[in-house]
Design a protein around this motif. Structure first.
Motif, PDB file in Angstrom:
ATOM      1  N   UNK B   2     -49.848  30.700 -97.322  1.00 13.15           N
ATOM      2  CA  UNK B   2     -49.887  31.590 -98.431  1.00 13.15           C
ATOM      3  C   UNK B   2     -51.341  32.062 -98.851  1.00 13.15           C
ATOM      4  N   UNK B   3     -51.471  33.019 -99.179  1.00 15.80           N
ATOM      5  CA  UNK B   3     -52.957  33.459 -99.568  1.00 15.80           C
ATOM      6  C   UNK B   3     -52.921  34.290-100.737  1.00 15.80           C
ATOM      7  N   UNK B   4     -53.788  34.362-101.786  1.00 14.35           N
ATOM      8  CA  UNK B   4     -53.748  35.083-102.762  1.00 14.35           C
ATOM      9  C   UNK B   4     -55.134  35.997-102.858  1.00 14.35           C
ATOM     10  N   UNK B   5     -54.808  37.283-102.843  1.00 12.43           N
ATOM     11  CA  UNK B   5     -55.918  38.109-102.801  1.00 12.43           C
ATOM     12  C   UNK B   5     -56.011  39.051-104.158  1.00 12.43           C
ATOM     13  N   UNK B   6     -57.402  39.138-104.253  1.00  9.85           N
ATOM     14  CA  UNK B   6     -57.527  39.912-105.592  1.00  9.85           C
ATOM     15  C   UNK B   6     -58.924  40.497-105.535  1.00  9.85           C
ATOM     16  N   UNK B   7     -59.293  41.520-106.380  1.00  7.77           N
ATOM     17  CA  UNK B   7     -60.558  42.088-106.425  1.00  7.77           C
ATOM     18  C   UNK B   7     -61.725  40.702-106.431  1.00  7.77           C
ATOM     19  N   UNK B   8     -61.316  39.839-107.464  1.00  5.14           N
ATOM     20  CA  UNK B   8     -62.268  38.696-107.384  1.00  5.14           C
ATOM     21  C   UNK B   8     -62.469  38.102-105.872  1.00  5.14           C
ATOM     22  N   UNK B   9     -61.247  37.825-105.326  1.00  2.00           N
ATOM     23  CA  UNK B   9     -61.722  37.179-103.922  1.00  2.00           C
ATOM     24  C   UNK B   9     -62.499  38.182-103.060  1.00  2.00           C
ATOM     25  N   UNK B  10     -61.963  39.154-102.960  1.00 11.47           N
ATOM     26  CA  UNK B  10     -62.736  40.282-101.937  1.00 11.47           C
ATOM     27  C   UNK B  10     -64.434  40.227-102.595  1.00 11.47           C
ATOM     28  N   UNK B  11     -64.572  40.261-103.722  1.00 13.12           N
ATOM     29  CA  UNK B  11     -65.951  40.115-104.112  1.00 13.12           C
ATOM     30  C   UNK B  11     -66.549  39.127-104.301  1.00 13.12           C
ATOM     31  N   UNK B  12     -65.823  37.963-103.695  1.00  9.80           N
ATOM     32  CA  UNK B  12     -66.299  36.416-103.913  1.00  9.80           C
ATOM     33  C   UNK B  12     -67.717  36.235-103.316  1.00  9.80           C
ATOM     34  N   UNK B  13     -68.332  35.218-103.741  1.00  6.06           N
ATOM     35  CA  UNK B  13     -69.614  35.031-103.145  1.00  6.06           C
ATOM     36  C   UNK B  13     -69.569  34.164-101.946  1.00  6.06           C
ATOM     37  N   UNK B  14     -68.637  33.483-101.591  1.00  3.20           N
ATOM     38  CA  UNK B  14     -68.495  32.681-100.176  1.00  3.20           C
ATOM     39  C   UNK B  14     -68.582  33.652 -98.990  1.00  3.20           C
ATOM     40  N   UNK B  15     -67.626  34.705 -99.135  1.00  7.26           N
ATOM     41  CA  UNK B  15     -67.583  35.807 -98.032  1.00  7.26           C
ATOM     42  C   UNK B  15     -68.743  36.602 -98.142  1.00  7.26           C
ATOM     43  N   UNK B  16     -69.748  36.735 -98.998  1.00  9.95           N
ATOM     44  CA  UNK B  16     -70.804  37.514 -99.146  1.00  9.95           C
ATOM     45  C   UNK B  16     -71.977  36.346 -98.418  1.00  9.95           C
ATOM     46  N   UNK B  17     -71.854  35.384 -98.660  1.00  6.89           N
ATOM     47  CA  UNK B  17     -72.687  34.281 -98.047  1.00  6.89           C
ATOM     48  C   UNK B  17     -72.703  34.322 -96.497  1.00  6.89           C
ATOM     49  N   UNK B  18     -71.333  34.296 -96.031  1.00 12.21           N
ATOM     50  CA  UNK B  18     -70.952  34.414 -94.537  1.00 12.21           C
ATOM     51  C   UNK B  18     -71.701  35.540 -93.894  1.00 12.21           C
ATOM     52  N   UNK B  19     -71.573  36.590 -94.748  1.00 14.91           N
ATOM     53  CA  UNK B  19     -72.124  37.864 -94.071  1.00 14.91           C
ATOM     54  C   UNK B  19     -73.832  37.993 -94.038  1.00 14.91           C
ATOM     55  N   UNK B  20     -74.414  37.144 -95.174  1.00  5.30           N
ATOM     56  CA  UNK B  20     -75.845  37.006 -95.022  1.00  5.30           C
ATOM     57  C   UNK B  20     -76.183  36.218 -94.116  1.00  5.30           C
ATOM     58  N   UNK B  21     -75.509  34.976 -93.995  1.00 12.04           N
ATOM     59  CA  UNK B  21     -76.152  33.993 -93.113  1.00 12.04           C
ATOM     60  C   UNK B  21     -76.179  34.448 -91.729  1.00 12.04           C
ATOM     61  N   UNK B  22     -74.562  35.279 -91.177  1.00 13.28           N
ATOM     62  CA  UNK B  22     -74.392  35.506 -90.046  1.00 13.28           C
ATOM     63  C   UNK B  22     -75.077  36.932 -89.812  1.00 13.28           C
TER      64      UNK B  22
END
Lengths: 247, 135, 295
Positions: B2-22
């Motif tokens: 089960x996952x919860x998706x919202x504007x908050x998750x989509x714009x969350x810092x962790x995924x952005x970090x993955x984008x930046x580091x990779x």
């Protein structure tokens, strides 16, 4: 007129010990300057001769981002230097059974698997007060070349500053000491004269003399000790004792 | 799962970090699944690379790093050479690993590897493994 | 001029058979190679994170050593070293910003701009000698030997350092054909053996190795040839563990490609370093009467 000691006539310069400013005579070593400032060494001070590795010190000069190192007993103070001692570092030190250990690189790696975390950043070599090529001896251990690692690490005095700077958290100096022990005891070619002497001693060559010493009084022992023949300082290479007694 | 998706998750810092580091953008993935089909290490993965990309598009890097998946990648780059969208997927997976490793948490403690294994292991495997799995 | 040679740590110990057989073969083929006077572990894997420069220091330092020793070309034998060094070299050649930072950090070294060419020996042989000349140099053709060429990952991926097309490689098969052997096609020739996963996730790693060994067994190969010490560990040394846990995996002798080269060139047995291979490898060579004892 008697001359005042140098520490009283020398110019005073400011240094910072653990962040606190002190004025110390410019002629002192860091170790003496720390004592001059009122500290008393209980640890972090050993031979005072640059050999024991107990007084590793890091310092910075004003306007320079770099960390410099030196042995407190060997390094003369500089104006405005900011320093602290790192007399001990809690680096991993493995215990092992020397007698059964095989003198191969793989055995060293098995005791210290963090060896393989070295990234060749060279911080260890840069920090070494003895100018040992630390990164290179670690590279040699990694590839299993213990003889080369022994050779490269020979001047190490176990101060531990390398480990203090290591991003891989390697205890380089303990690894090197193990390598030298393995090399010395298991790889270095045997020398006949040493083997013969060891056997001679084991067979009781000195037993009679030891028995005689045991019977002596403290005064007799002192007298004997003071009267013993010593090799003079800077004796010629071919210097020989007058008497062969006790050899 | 089960996952919860919202504007908050989509714009969350962790995924952005993955984008930046990779240096990779998971959003360009169009979910063909060629990566997962090429992966030699799927045997013990709970989720495969395709789903990883999808979860990252939704910003759910924390869901991904809770799985063992990132620690099963062998960096073989089979997915990377086959990805029609040119995503360096092993780099994305490395970034996921680094999210935890960079906080000083080892996935594999060097001292936990049996000594007899270290003794027989090629140094290349030890060095590579400790680079991927230790902080 | 002598060609620079970077051995890598494993080739000085567990994969001595790879180094010994390669150096003897290169000498027999008339190539003069010279080990770098000073080198460190390359790091075995190339750092994939965009902001992680510290892990590039090791391979770049080795490239600087090669340049400082006056080498324009640096050959490697271990696939992982090849991959790491070749990728670090591309980084230093093309990424101006990272190059600047790395050069600045290594203030004690001379600046590096990717000047050295990094080559894997298989590719080097193809370019410098060519398969026809190699065939002519063969003294003991490996006739009737069915060999599955196993590329693994790091010679072929990523694309920018691939020694040839990662989609349909032929170099290894051509090499084996030049030695007189019969290359056997098998579907897992470029699959990953699990690499370093063996130290952390053993069961998953053995499963990946099993797929490769099963495919090679099904192709009725006599042996598996490779160029990576980690592949050799997973597929050779740990083959017994794979077999005990997975079905359809036959006993398959493994060799480094340079060992087969040395045999085909008629070099004496002591150049092969066979004590580092599994027992089945030696048995196969005995059965085929390939071994030469030096006079």
């Amino acid at each position: 007129m008697s001359q005042a000691p140098e520490s009283l006539t020398a110019k005073l310069i400011p240094i910072y010990i653990m962040g606190k400013r002190y004025e110390v005579p410019e002629t002192l070593t860091i170790m003496k300057a720390i004592e001059h400032a009122g500290y008393k060494f209980i640890r972090g001070c050993g031979c005072r001769g640059g050999i024991c590795g107990a007084c590793g010190t890091v310092y910075r000069r004003p306007g320079d981002y770099r960390i410099h190192v030196g042995l407190a007993c060997q390094t003369v103070v500089e104006p405005e230097m900011v320093l602290t001692q790192i007399p001990f570092y809690p680096a991993n030190r493995a215990s092992y059974d020397y007698a059964t250990m095989e003198a191969v690189g793989a055995a060293v790696g098995a005791l210290y698997p963090e060896l393989f975390r070295c990234v060749a950043c060279n911080a260890c070599t840069k920090v070494c007060p003895m100018d040992v090529e630390v990164m290179d001896y670690i590279a040699a251990v990694k590839r299993g070349d213990l003889a080369e690692a022994m050779r490269l690490s020979f001047d190490c005095i176990q101060c531990g500053l390398c480990a203090s700077r290591c991003m891989g958290e390697l205890p380089q100096y303990h690894i090197a000491q193990l390598v030298r022990r393995l090399y010395g005891g298991k790889l270095a070619p045997a020398t006949d004269h040493v083997d013969a002497m060891v056997k001679k001693i084991a067979d009781g060559y000195y037993q009679q003399k030891i028995d005689e010493l045991k019977k002596m009084s403290v005064d007799e022992l002192k007298k004997l000790y003071t009267a013993r023949e010593q090799e003079p300082h800077q004796a010629p290479e071919l210097w020989k004792a007058k008497s062969a007694e006790g050899l | 799962m089960a996952i919860k998706v919202s504007v908050k998750t989509v714009r969350g810092p962790l995924a952005a970090k993955v984008k930046e580091v990779s240096g990779q953008d998971p959003n360009v993935c169009f979910q063909c699944g060629l990566c997962a089909g090429s992966c030699p290490m799927t045997g013990e993965m709970e989720i495969f690379t395709r789903k990883v990309m999808h979860l990252l598009q939704l910003g759910l890097a924390d869901v991904v790093i809770a799985q063992k998946m990132a620690y099963l990648c062998a960096s073989c780059h089979t997915c990377q050479v086959r990805c029609p969208r040119g995503i360096d997927i092993p780099a994305v997976v490395e970034a996921l690993r680094l999210l935890t490793l960079r906080h000083g948490e080892n996935y594999l403690a060097p001292e936990s590897i049996p000594a007899e294994r270290v003794r027989e292991m090629p140094q290349a495997a030890m060095v590579a493994g400790l680079r991927k799995f230790t902080a | 001029m002598k060609i620079g040679y970077y051995p890598g740590c494993t080739l000085k110990s567990r994969a001595k058979n790879l180094e010994d057989s390669a150096l003897a073969s290169l000498a027999a083929l008339g190539f003069e190679v010279e080990e770098l006077p000073r080198w460190n572990c390359c790091g075995a894997v190339f750092s994939l994170a965009n902001d992680d420069l510290i892990h590039h220091l090791a391979p770049v330092r080795d490239l600087i050593r090669a340049k400082d020793a006056g080498h324009e070309r640096l050959i490697t034998l271990c696939s992982m070293c090849y991959n790491t060094l070749a990728r670090a070299n591309l980084l230093m050649k093309h990424d101006e910003e990272k190059r600047k930072t790395l050069n600045l950090f290594m203030e004690e070294e001379s600046d590096y701009f990717g000047e050295v060419e990094v080559l894997h020996v298989l590719d080097f042989l193809r370019r410098e000698l060519g398969w026809e000349k190699l065939r002519a140099a063969v003294k003991r053709p490996l006739e009737g030997l069915r060999v599955a060429p196993y590329y693994g990952c790091t010679l072929l991926r990523p694309r920018e350092v691939a020694i040839e097309s990662p989609d349909l490689p032929v170099m290894f098969a051509d090499f084996l054909r030049a030695l007189g052997a019969t290359p056997v096609e098998f579907p897992e020739a470029t699959a990953c053996c699990s690499s370093y996963q063996i130290i952390a996730n053993e069961s998953a790693a053995l499963e990946a190795s099993a797929k490769i060994l099963r495919a090679a067994t099904a192709s009725s190969a006599d042996a598996l040839a490779m160029s990576c010490p980690v592949c050799e560990y997973n597929l050779g040394r740990r083959q017994g563990d794979v077999r005990s846990k997975h079905e359809g995996v036959g006993e398959l002798p493994t060799f480094y490609f340079t060992q087969l080269l040395a045999i085909a060139l008629g070099l004496p047995q002591e150049t092969l370093g066979l004590k580092w291979n599994e027992a089945s490898s030696l048995e196969l060579l005995k059965k085929k009467s390939y071994l030469t004892v030096s006079a």
